[in-house]
Motif scaffolding. Sequence first.
Motif, PDB file in Angstrom:
ATOM      1  N   SER A   4       1.689   3.086  20.850  1.00 47.92           N
ATOM      2  CA  SER A   4       3.040   3.617  20.983  1.00 47.92           C
ATOM      3  C   SER A   4       4.039   2.464  21.025  1.00 47.92           C
ATOM      4  N   ILE A   5       5.258   2.755  20.619  1.00 44.67           N
ATOM      5  CA  ILE A   5       6.351   1.786  20.642  1.00 44.67           C
ATOM      6  C   ILE A   5       7.533   2.453  21.327  1.00 44.67           C
ATOM      7  N   LEU A  18       7.870  -0.104  11.420  1.00 40.81           N
ATOM      8  CA  LEU A  18       7.192   0.250  12.657  1.00 40.81           C
ATOM      9  C   LEU A  18       6.134   1.311  12.374  1.00 40.81           C
ATOM     10  N   ASN A  19       4.934   1.078  12.904  1.00 39.29           N
ATOM     11  CA  ASN A  19       3.819   1.996  12.706  1.00 39.29           C
ATOM     12  C   ASN A  19       3.086   2.136  14.029  1.00 39.29           C
ATOM     13  N   ALA A  20       2.978   3.366  14.537  1.00 36.74           N
ATOM     14  CA  ALA A  20       2.314   3.601  15.817  1.00 36.74           C
ATOM     15  C   ALA A  20       1.345   4.766  15.691  1.00 36.74           C
ATOM     16  N   THR A  23       3.421   7.462  19.165  1.00 35.38           N
ATOM     17  CA  THR A  23       4.862   7.711  19.277  1.00 35.38           C
ATOM     18  C   THR A  23       5.683   6.449  19.020  1.00 35.38           C
ATOM     19  N   ILE A  24       6.868   6.661  18.460  1.00 36.25           N
ATOM     20  CA  ILE A  24       7.918   5.645  18.384  1.00 36.25           C
ATOM     21  C   ILE A  24       9.150   6.238  19.044  1.00 36.25           C
ATOM     22  N   THR A  25       9.642   5.578  20.107  1.00 33.44           N
ATOM     23  CA  THR A  25      10.826   6.057  20.816  1.00 33.44           C
ATOM     24  C   THR A  25      11.814   4.906  20.962  1.00 33.44           C
ATOM     25  N   THR A  34      16.053  -0.119  11.677  1.00 32.40           N
ATOM     26  CA  THR A  34      14.630  -0.388  11.496  1.00 32.40           C
ATOM     27  C   THR A  34      14.293  -0.390  10.013  1.00 32.40           C
ATOM     28  N   LEU A  37       9.372   3.955   9.146  1.00 28.55           N
ATOM     29  CA  LEU A  37       8.863   4.486  10.413  1.00 28.55           C
ATOM     30  C   LEU A  37       7.670   5.386  10.132  1.00 28.55           C
ATOM     31  N   ALA A  39       4.642   7.401  12.423  1.00 32.90           N
ATOM     32  CA  ALA A  39       3.990   7.809  13.663  1.00 32.90           C
ATOM     33  C   ALA A  39       3.999   9.333  13.717  1.00 32.90           C
ATOM     34  N   ILE A  42       8.395  10.596  16.278  1.00 32.99           N
ATOM     35  CA  ILE A  42       9.450   9.590  16.116  1.00 32.99           C
ATOM     36  C   ILE A  42      10.721  10.139  16.746  1.00 32.99           C
TER      37      ILE A  42
END
Length: 318
Positions: A4-5, A18-20, A23-25, A34, A37, A39, A42
């Motif tokens: 997670s990010i 960004l790759n999770a 979750t990406i928050t 960014t 994205l 995940a 998001i």
Amino acid sequence: AANSIALSTDNAITGGNLNAASTITLSSLTSVTTGTLDAPSIVIGQTPCFCFSPPATTVMGAIGATQPATTVSIGGSTVTVAGTVTGNPAAADTINIQAFTGTLSINGGNTVVTGGDGSTITLRSEGVGALAFSNVNAGATGTVSIRTDSGTGIRQVGASGITAKTVSLSATSAGADIDGDPASPTSGSLQLNNTKILTVNVNTGGTVALNANGSQFDSISITTSSGPDTGPISLSNMGGSQTLTVSDLGNSDFNLALSSPGSPLIFTFNANATGIRTAGSGIATGGGNLRLTAAGSFDGTTGGITTNGGAVNISANA
């Protein structure tokens, strides 16, 4: 990829791709920038505070291209997504992208947002231009809501159109249209696919031009603050032998003719600036409820009203 990010700050956030795994928050009171994205979830919005300060949000790439998202929630002052937005095709996704005070632009103004069947897709733009899209697909049982209160309307600029069971289109600034680009494959009409429930809200001077592409409706609700001279409304190619004709006939009132011989159709028409008259063969809902509201007079003598047991509610101010 990280599991997670998460980052929350009052200041600007700037990041790359960004790759999770989950979750990406990202939360800011100023701006979020960014790359791509990817995940399952998001979320981009403002840092919690006793204020209204959604961040100017820029995604310099696609969302969900590598890992489709099940939840996308982006609320910004302006929102720019350089690429497409892709939900999980095997899930009923929730995709909510709103620019509260400025422009929403996805895929260079040729918006493509796709989710699995049963998805809920919400788009909002408050910039000066039209909220332009090519393909918004929530699946045959999904829901799509597109809204602009400040721009020049909602316009389809490429092929495909909207695919969803439930569709809500609202363009409430003066002169805002809901239609298709005459230069695109739409021939000037916004294309609806598999739609059963339709809600349209348009303000003074706004034109509505929709092509149902064989959709057979269970419910149609139209609210307009124009008269037929300055705000014409059309819904063509309805399925199940349904027809709706909205015309002027030179009397400045909306003249309505509706037929739904094969199934009940709940029909609501709110004329906030004029009267309403029945025309042609009148209004026949096939058993559906009927609600008509007119700022002016109502005249149902031409063709009359037949609902086959459906309730009738008529309100007129003159």
